[in-house]
Write a protein that holds these residues in place. Sequence first.
Motif, short mmCIF file in Angstrom:
data_model
loop_
_atom_site.label_atom_id
_atom_site.label_comp_id
_atom_site.label_asym_id
_atom_site.label_seq_id
_atom_site.Cartn_x
_atom_site.Cartn_y
_atom_site.Cartn_z
N MET A 1 8.58 -59.37 35.14
CA MET A 1 8.67 -59.52 33.67
C MET A 1 8.84 -60.99 33.30
O MET A 1 8.17 -61.50 32.39
CB MET A 1 9.86 -58.70 33.13
N VAL A 2 9.72 -61.69 34.01
CA VAL A 2 9.97 -63.11 33.74
C VAL A 2 8.71 -63.94 33.99
O VAL A 2 8.37 -64.82 33.20
CB VAL A 2 11.16 -63.61 34.59
N SER A 3 8.00 -63.64 35.08
CA SER A 3 6.81 -64.43 35.41
C SER A 3 5.68 -64.19 34.41
O SER A 3 4.90 -65.09 34.11
CB SER A 3 6.32 -64.12 36.83
N VAL A 4 5.61 -62.96 33.84
CA VAL A 4 4.57 -62.63 32.86
C VAL A 4 4.99 -63.05 31.45
O VAL A 4 4.17 -63.31 30.58
CB VAL A 4 4.24 -61.11 32.92
N GLY A 5 6.30 -63.09 31.22
CA GLY A 5 6.82 -63.52 29.92
C GLY A 5 6.95 -62.41 28.90
O GLY A 5 6.90 -62.64 27.69
N LYS A 6 7.13 -61.17 29.39
CA LYS A 6 7.35 -60.05 28.46
C LYS A 6 8.01 -58.89 29.20
O LYS A 6 8.04 -58.86 30.43
CB LYS A 6 6.03 -59.59 27.82
N GLY A 7 8.51 -57.93 28.40
CA GLY A 7 9.17 -56.76 28.99
C GLY A 7 10.44 -56.44 28.22
O GLY A 7 10.99 -57.29 27.51
N HIS A 8 10.90 -55.20 28.32
CA HIS A 8 12.14 -54.79 27.64
C HIS A 8 12.92 -53.87 28.57
O HIS A 8 12.39 -52.88 29.08
CB HIS A 8 11.82 -54.07 26.33
N ILE A 9 14.17 -54.21 28.80
CA ILE A 9 15.05 -53.41 29.66
C ILE A 9 16.14 -52.77 28.79
O ILE A 9 16.80 -53.46 28.01
CB ILE A 9 15.70 -54.28 30.75
N PHE A 10 16.30 -51.45 28.93
CA PHE A 10 17.37 -50.72 28.24
C PHE A 10 18.34 -50.18 29.28
O PHE A 10 17.92 -49.50 30.22
CB PHE A 10 16.79 -49.55 27.44
N ASN A 11 19.62 -50.49 29.10
CA ASN A 11 20.65 -49.96 29.98
C ASN A 11 21.50 -48.96 29.21
O ASN A 11 22.11 -49.32 28.20
CB ASN A 11 21.52 -51.11 30.52
#
Length: 234
Positions: free
Chosen positions: A126-136
């Motif tokens: 996610m960091v390398s692509v520059g997007k994403g969402h994590i829900f805990n």
Amino acid sequence: MKNAIITAATKGIGRAVSVAFAKQGINLSICSRNEQDLLNFKQELQAINPQITIVALVTDCSNRTELKKFAEFTEKKLGFVDILVNNVGMYKHVAILNDSEDSFQKQIDTNLMPAYELYRFFGKTMVSVGKGHIFNICSVAAINPIAEAGMYSVTKYALLGLNKVMRLETQGHGVKVTAVIPGSTLTDSWKGVEVDQNTMVLPEDVASAIVNILSMSAGANVDEVMIKPAPGQL
């Protein structure tokens, strides 16, 4: 079309989130310990939205080897994972002084370790692509500990702490991290207890909050969302 991975997806909050995502047209990777439950739920989701890809793998998320296998399986089948929902958890109603010998490790392995390992696995991409969402999926026990559910409170407190670290590590790289903090929610933890569902948070309420958060603009992040029963905690 986005791809999402949801742990412990066949019951409670995980189930409600999976259904909501299917309706949104999000491809899904789901897991559960029970093979029949998983197959039935996969068919149910496919009927809700025949257009999406759904993959499923029997997984005990408290087993690190099985968990990593599920992560690798997901990446191989779906490719880049846009959304990670760390939902798996166990609730044990017992004070620490009266708890069993294995409870500490079991609850760490169920309530904390999967979120840590899946973050390490998917977070780097996610960091390398520059997007994403994590829900805990945390709990109000992380804010107001429950003495009668001692180790549960400790692990949920730790999960909320992990959530904050995740957000700090990734926020400069276009990745969003949200702690979902539900109060008394009508799930299997209440099995055998007589409760009035009109005085509780429903799993669908949590799913609705997550879908709404995902629809926000690229520049907005919900750090934490707390959803409590309208009349107060049970």
